[in-house]
Design a protein around this motif. Structure first.
Motif, PDB file in Angstrom:
ATOM      1  N   PRO A 143       4.249   9.539  39.528  1.00  0.00           N
ATOM      2  CA  PRO A 143       5.354   9.700  38.578  1.00  0.00           C
ATOM      3  C   PRO A 143       5.347   8.594  37.532  1.00  0.00           C
ATOM      4  N   ALA A 186      15.349   9.422  40.825  1.00  0.00           N
ATOM      5  CA  ALA A 186      15.047  10.857  40.893  1.00  0.00           C
ATOM      6  C   ALA A 186      13.579  11.095  41.203  1.00  0.00           C
ATOM      7  N   MET A 187      12.701  10.321  40.573  1.00  0.00           N
ATOM      8  CA  MET A 187      11.269  10.510  40.812  1.00  0.00           C
ATOM      9  C   MET A 187      10.870  10.094  42.216  1.00  0.00           C
ATOM     10  N   ALA A 225      11.435  13.247  44.116  1.00  0.00           N
ATOM     11  CA  ALA A 225      10.500  14.320  43.744  1.00  0.00           C
ATOM     12  C   ALA A 225       9.073  14.000  44.167  1.00  0.00           C
ATOM     13  N   ARG A 268       7.452  19.452  40.623  1.00  0.00           N
ATOM     14  CA  ARG A 268       7.987  18.123  40.952  1.00  0.00           C
ATOM     15  C   ARG A 268       8.774  17.525  39.778  1.00  0.00           C
ATOM     16  N   ALA A 285      12.591  16.331  39.506  1.00  0.00           N
ATOM     17  CA  ALA A 285      12.950  14.994  39.038  1.00  0.00           C
ATOM     18  C   ALA A 285      13.962  15.064  37.902  1.00  0.00           C
TER      19      ALA A 285
END
Length: 451
Positions: free
Chosen positions: A192, A376-377, A380, A436, A440
């Motif tokens: 990410p 958030a990442m 994800a 993904r 995210a």
């Protein structure tokens, strides 16, 4: 640990996303109306407008921008007092180049080896689907907690500045607390990444004239000044012996202090042929993210097939110059034009024309929006920490938005990781990345609303 409900929802929506991306890729929406029908762009714009209306967006409109293209706008109301987030993508795409070199037709989405192939799948029609998936997942899991504006432009690849000029004339339209630009990509698939800098760019067309008309090379060659040879010489002056960009007056020794880019990894990503050296000096990250880079995009001259024994009277080229943050693109363009004029040999007549320009961009990565995206990442992409990278390409709108809305936070994410081969033949998107990153973005909007 059970999957996050938002992730489960996005996973269930992926077949629909594939079908929709198939429809969107089918539009040959190249914003070059001399080669591609305007109707293809209008079709893509109307498709996106219809998708926004279906999701409950209000004030959906096709905006006629000053460069003759259309941008799609819509606003999704949020809870009273909620923050406003602007989501950006573009539907125009690069030309397919040599369509015969594609393994499958460029404007037909085709699944192969776990990837979806087609022009625009990653850059940037897939970004449109990423935004739609994120919003649909939130609506299925408690609702969208922010006010959302969406803007999808139709001339990003041409660098003609239509949306930038429209935004400057209508500054109230795109006001937001934070802006998510869905047009970059992870450093590599599965890692990410947010893009913290973008190089600016300028494109210049150069024309060299030496004769009133072409001449027989046997009768006049050796004394008659050859325009094509003169052009080749001036273009060669733009590079040092090691391949570094050399434009008189333009500094080229800056260093990148973020994520490292391994030489071998770059060779693999760029598909450099065995035995061919990388060009330039410094680290790869220095060269592609922190320093200027010139590229000859095209040359007008006789093709090999059918060429006659002639001394050429006229030759033209299109030259691109990328510049790092801190360098004014307009100033760099003036330096480039002056360099071209100064290095044209034999007193040949030279003229230049600027055909595109955009400023560089640097994000504030200490803002609350970046912290929300990092959280958030992490969900994800389990086990991964969000990374910061530069981007050698340009998104001219970013600097315009930063100037118009200096208090807005700007984040850049997207689907154009190296395997996507954007701007080349056989462009593709990883459906895993689409899934993904949609998760995210959805979780980011939720976390940002609560920050």
């Amino acid at each position: 640990m059970s999957p996050h409900p938002v992730a489960e929802t996005v996973a269930s929506l992926m077949p629909r996303a594939k079908a929709e991306l198939t429809e969107l890729v089918a539009f040959r929406s190249v914003a070059d109306f001399d080669q591609f029908p305007r109707s293809e762009n209008e079709g893509a714009a109307n498709w996106i407008a219809g998708a926004l209306r279906a999701e409950g967006f209000e004030d959906v409109a096709l905006l006629d921008t000053p460069d003759g293209t259309q941008s799609v706008y819509g606003c999704l109301p949020g809870p009273e007092g909620a923050k406003t987030v602007l989501l950006y993508a573009h539907y125009d795409v690069q030309p397919p180049l040599d369509a015969a070199s594609w393994t499958t037709p460029p404007f037909e989405l085709t699944e192969r080896d776990g990837r979806w192939y087609g022009r625009g799948t990653a850059d940037c029609k897939g970004g449109v689907l990423m935004h739609l998936l994120a919003l649909r997942a939130l609506k299925a899991n408690g609702g969208v907690p922010v006010r959302v504006k969406v803007i999808v432009e139709g001339s990003e690849e041409q660098g003609t500045g239509g949306l930038e000029r429209y935004a400057e004339a209508h500054p109230e339209l795109l006001t937001a607390d934070t802006i998510v630009i869905g047009d970059t990509g992870n450093f590599r698939a599965g890692l990410p990444t947010v893009t913290s800098t973008l190089r600016g760019m300028t494109m210049v067309r150069i024309r060299v004239d030496t004769l009133e008309g072409n001449l027989h090379s046997g009768q006049f060659g050796g004394a008659a000044p050859d325009a094509l040879a003169a052009l080749i010489r001036v273009l060669d002056s733009l590079r040092a012996e090691d391949g570094s960009t050399t434009v008189d007056g333009l500094s080229g020794d800056a260093a990148w202090d973020g994520l490292a880019y391994d030489d071998e990894q770059f060779r693999q990503d760029a598909k450099v042929l065995d035995g061919v050296e990388l060009i330039g000096s410094g680290t790869v990250a220095d060269r592609v993210w922190a320093r200027p880079a010139v590229t000859v995009l095209g040359i007008d001259c006789p093709p090999v097939v059918g060429a006659t024994p002639s001394v050429q009277a006229t030759a033209r080229a299109l030259v691109s110059l990328r510049v790092p943050p801190g360098v004014d693109a307009a100033g760099a363009s003036r330096l480039l034009e002056a360099h071209l004029a100064a290095h044209t040999p034999w007193g040949a007549r030279v003229s230049t024309e600027q055909v595109g320009q955009g400023q560089a961009f640097r994000a504030d990565t200490t803002s609350p929006a970046y912290r929300a995206m990092a959280d958030a990442m992490a969900v994800a992409y389990p086990g991964q920490k969000m990374q910061y990278a530069g981007q050698g390409g340009s998104i001219p709108l970013c600097s315009t938005l930063a100037t118009l809305y200096p208090d807005a936070e700007i984040l850049l994410i997207g689907l154009s990781e190296p395997e996507a081969q954007i701007h080349a033949v056989n462009e593709s998107v990883s459906p895993d990345e689409l899934e993904r990153l949609s998760v995210a973005e959805a979780l980011f909007l939720r976390a940002y609303a609560a920050s």
